[in-house]
Design a protein around this motif. Structure first.
Motif, PDB file in Angstrom:
ATOM      1  N   GLN A 195      70.087 -24.332  -7.698  1.00 31.00           N
ATOM      2  CA  GLN A 195      70.568 -24.896  -8.958  1.00 31.00           C
ATOM      3  C   GLN A 195      70.543 -26.418  -8.887  1.00 31.00           C
ATOM      4  OE1 GLN A 195      74.398 -23.318 -10.132  1.00 31.00           O
ATOM      5  NE2 GLN A 195      73.566 -21.286 -10.566  1.00 31.00           N
ATOM      6  N   GLU A 207      76.895 -31.396 -16.852  1.00 20.96           N
ATOM      7  CA  GLU A 207      76.681 -31.155 -18.285  1.00 20.96           C
ATOM      8  C   GLU A 207      77.615 -30.053 -18.785  1.00 20.96           C
ATOM      9  OE1 GLU A 207      72.565 -30.215 -18.743  1.00 20.96           O
ATOM     10  OE2 GLU A 207      71.883 -32.148 -17.942  1.00 20.96           O
ATOM     11  N   ALA A 208      77.727 -28.973 -18.006  1.00 15.97           N
ATOM     12  CA  ALA A 208      78.588 -27.857 -18.411  1.00 15.97           C
ATOM     13  C   ALA A 208      80.055 -28.270 -18.399  1.00 15.97           C
ATOM     14  CB  ALA A 208      78.365 -26.674 -17.477  1.00 15.97           C
ATOM     15  N   LEU A 253      73.313 -29.804 -13.861  1.00 16.35           N
ATOM     16  CA  LEU A 253      73.704 -28.769 -14.822  1.00 16.35           C
ATOM     17  C   LEU A 253      75.218 -28.577 -14.825  1.00 16.35           C
ATOM     18  CD1 LEU A 253      70.968 -26.058 -14.090  1.00 16.35           C
ATOM     19  CD2 LEU A 253      71.047 -27.629 -16.032  1.00 16.35           C
ATOM     20  N   TRP A 254      75.843 -28.729 -13.664  1.00 17.31           N
ATOM     21  CA  TRP A 254      77.298 -28.527 -13.568  1.00 17.31           C
ATOM     22  C   TRP A 254      78.039 -29.630 -14.321  1.00 17.31           C
ATOM     23  CZ3 TRP A 254      76.687 -28.484  -7.562  1.00 17.31           C
ATOM     24  CH2 TRP A 254      75.934 -27.354  -7.178  1.00 17.31           C
ATOM     25  N   GLY A 294      77.658 -19.685 -14.647  1.00 17.09           N
ATOM     26  CA  GLY A 294      78.134 -20.575 -15.695  1.00 17.09           C
ATOM     27  C   GLY A 294      79.486 -21.172 -15.376  1.00 17.09           C
ATOM     28  N   GLU A 351      80.110 -22.098 -20.575  1.00 13.63           N
ATOM     29  CA  GLU A 351      78.762 -22.633 -20.729  1.00 13.63           C
ATOM     30  C   GLU A 351      77.880 -22.040 -19.629  1.00 13.63           C
ATOM     31  OE1 GLU A 351      75.734 -24.921 -22.482  1.00 13.63           O
ATOM     32  OE2 GLU A 351      77.801 -24.629 -23.184  1.00 13.63           O
ATOM     33  N   GLU A 352      76.866 -21.323 -20.037  1.00 14.23           N
ATOM     34  CA  GLU A 352      75.955 -20.683 -19.077  1.00 14.23           C
ATOM     35  C   GLU A 352      74.935 -21.692 -18.570  1.00 14.23           C
ATOM     36  OE1 GLU A 352      72.703 -17.325 -19.812  1.00 14.23           O
ATOM     37  OE2 GLU A 352      74.723 -16.455 -19.851  1.00 14.23           O
ATOM     38  N   TYR A 353      74.479 -21.527 -17.323  1.00 12.96           N
ATOM     39  CA  TYR A 353      73.370 -22.322 -16.794  1.00 12.96           C
ATOM     40  C   TYR A 353      72.553 -21.435 -15.863  1.00 12.96           C
ATOM     41  CZ  TYR A 353      77.298 -23.168 -13.533  1.00 12.96           C
ATOM     42  OH  TYR A 353      78.408 -23.026 -12.721  1.00 12.96           O
TER      43      TYR A 353
END
Length: 507
Positions: free
Chosen positions: A46, A53-54, A50-51, A14, A32-34
């Protein structure tokens, strides 16, 4: 108006964002976890999206926690786990999911690289090829996805991909460059010899900059999406480990840092590079220093695996009540006997690095009987990771006889039980800093980069404070020594069995 410094870190599990003032007080933080995706045994990937967004979520959250928002913000640093290559095509689009540092698929490529180029790789890159490194990961890609390999026009690492989204730059720092096994640290340049082994054009690699150099400023588009001040200075940043070790006040040679995070590390700060076949050698975020890394692949990630595999109902109930299921797991583990009534855990859920460097290594619970309950399994896991870290510590004894200055950091160190177990297994006193996280260290480095501190030593002196000291119980250490000997025997006996299992799994 309070002057502020901002660090955002991308761990494997995260993103953590932290805003501090120039005395090291935390003004805001967010997490924020992913997820990672594991398509096959030993694989770990990954999606870089996602990074981003986090990043947006955590930055906006931090802004909302402060009454004056980002007023007084001096600089931003982005840090992240290293080795993770983001591959982009001619149009600037990501070609495929990012192969992460804990992915083990390139074991065969590592063996062939060792056979053909082992001495040359170690001489230039200061480490032997293992699946952690970008070089063998890229060789796997070249051999198994040649169409994707041929599309590569830009290669970035995790923090650089995110920072480039913020500023538009195309560069990396000396720590992440070293993590690629494509870099010659003695020359501070990409190595034509290492890149030539996989026919990787030097033109796809980013410019190499100093960790604390200002490499760009926040673009208008990124400012609009995050609330960051437009044209805020952004430094190059570094690996999460280098930032986290710095956040623990490690600025002098001889200091040892034990990290309980997604992976587990036992690191030693040195004045010079000391390459060793069973460790990793990096230039440090503190200018002029180096650090030697010994590492176990699965640490807090093993506890997270247990949470999801054995505690799903408890997790759901805890979340509904606003409680942390890890505290419940710790409570159950604390009620179990030292040694978990003869239950031993090996945390090799994604193969293992130090000291075995075996991608085929597998985790196990050894000694299961009818007497064991969930608390025994939880305790055995915490002890098993501590034994793996103790295995790493033995390697560092080749470099130093000083075991007097040890700090413990990482998300797992927030557990007093786990920290005490590590202390007892090591048989050594360990100190826990008040704020030791990569995002905190990144914020400090940002401060050095823009002149808020004269150097790293001043930043550590002003902002790093110790919170607690753990002292070992001699009788506990004596019992753990006996269990550790059995732990090692199981590893030795299991190695040929791991190879057979891997062969079957890959058929």
């Amino acid at each position: 108006m309070t002057e502020k410094l901002f660090g955002v870190d991308f761990g494997t599990g995260g993103c953590k964002a932290t805003v501090i003032d120039k005395e090291g007080n935390i003004l805001a933080s967010a997490f924020e976890e992913y997820p990672s995706e594991h398509k096959h045994p030993g694989w770990s990937e990954q999606a870089p999206s996602l990074w981003i967004e986090a990043f947006i979520k955590t930055v906006k959250s931090c802004r909302g926690q402060m009454s004056d928002g980002f007023a007084g913000m001096l600089a931003l640093a982005v840090t992240a786990s290293t080795h993770n290559a983001v591959l982009m095509d001619e149009a600037g689009k990501v070609i495929r999911p990012c192969i992460m540092w804990n992915d083990q698929r390139s074991g065969g490529q590592c063996n062939r690289l060792k056979e053909k180029y082992g001495e040359e790789i170690f001489r230039i890159g200061m480490q032997m090829p293992t699946p952690t490194w970008t070089l063998p990961q890229l060789l796997w890609l070249k051999e198994n996805e040649p169409e994707n390999y041929g599309k590569i026009k830009r290669l970035m690492f995790t923090k650089d991909y995110v920072r480039s989204w913020v500023t538009g730059d195309f560069c990396t720092d000396i720590v992440d460059a070293q993590g690629s096994l494509l870099y010659d640290a003695r020359k501070n340049a990409w190595s034509p010899e290492l890149c030539g082994m996989i026919e990787l054009p030097l033109s796809v690699l980013p410019e190499i900059r100093g960790t604390k150099e200002i490499v760009g400023k926040v673009r208008a588009e990124a400012a609009a999406l995050t609330g960051l001040p437009e044209r805020l200075p952004v430094i190059a940043g570094c690996s999460d480990t280098a930032a986290e070790d710095f956040s623990a006040g490690a600025v002098n040679a001889g200091q040892i840092i034990v990290k309980l995070a997604t992976a587990g590390n036992v690191n030693l700060i040195t004045d010079n590079a000391v390459p060793h076949a069973k460790s990793f050698t990096y230039p440090y975020s503190v200018e002029g220093k180096w650090y030697t890394v010994t590492a176990t692949n699965s640490c807090a990630s093993a506890y997270r695996w247990m949470r999801d595999a054995l505690y799903p109902a408890e997790k759901e109930l805890c979340e509904a009540k606003g409680e942390d299921v890890y505290m419940l797991m710790d409570e159950q583990a604390s009620k179990a006997e030292l040694g978990a009534r003869g239950l031993i855990f090996h945390p090799y859920l994604l193969g293992e690095r130090c000291p075995y460097f075996n991608p085929n290594a597998r985790g196990d619970f050894f000694g299961v009987s009818m007497v064991h309950n969930k608390g025994d399994f939880a305790r055995a896991l915490l002890e098993g990771v501590a034994f793996s870290l103790y295995d790493c510590l033995q390697v560092l004894k080749d470099f130093t006889g000083n075991m007097e200055d040890i700090v413990i950091i990482g998300g797992g160190a927030k557990s007093p039980l786990w920290s005490q177990i590590v202390c007892d297994v090591f048989g050594l006193e360990v100190k826990m800093p008040e704020h030791a996280e990569s995002s905190f260290g990144g914020a400090l480095l940002a401060g050095v980069g823009v002149g808020a501190f004269s150097d790293e030593i001043e930043a550590a002196r002003k902002c790093v404070r110790m919170k607690r000291t753990y002292k070992p119980a001699s009788e506990n250490h004596a019992k753990y020594e006996k269990i550790f000997a059995i732990y090692k025997e199981i590893v030795e006996a299991s190695a040929p069995i791991w190879d057979k299992l891997a062969h079957i799994a890959n058929e």
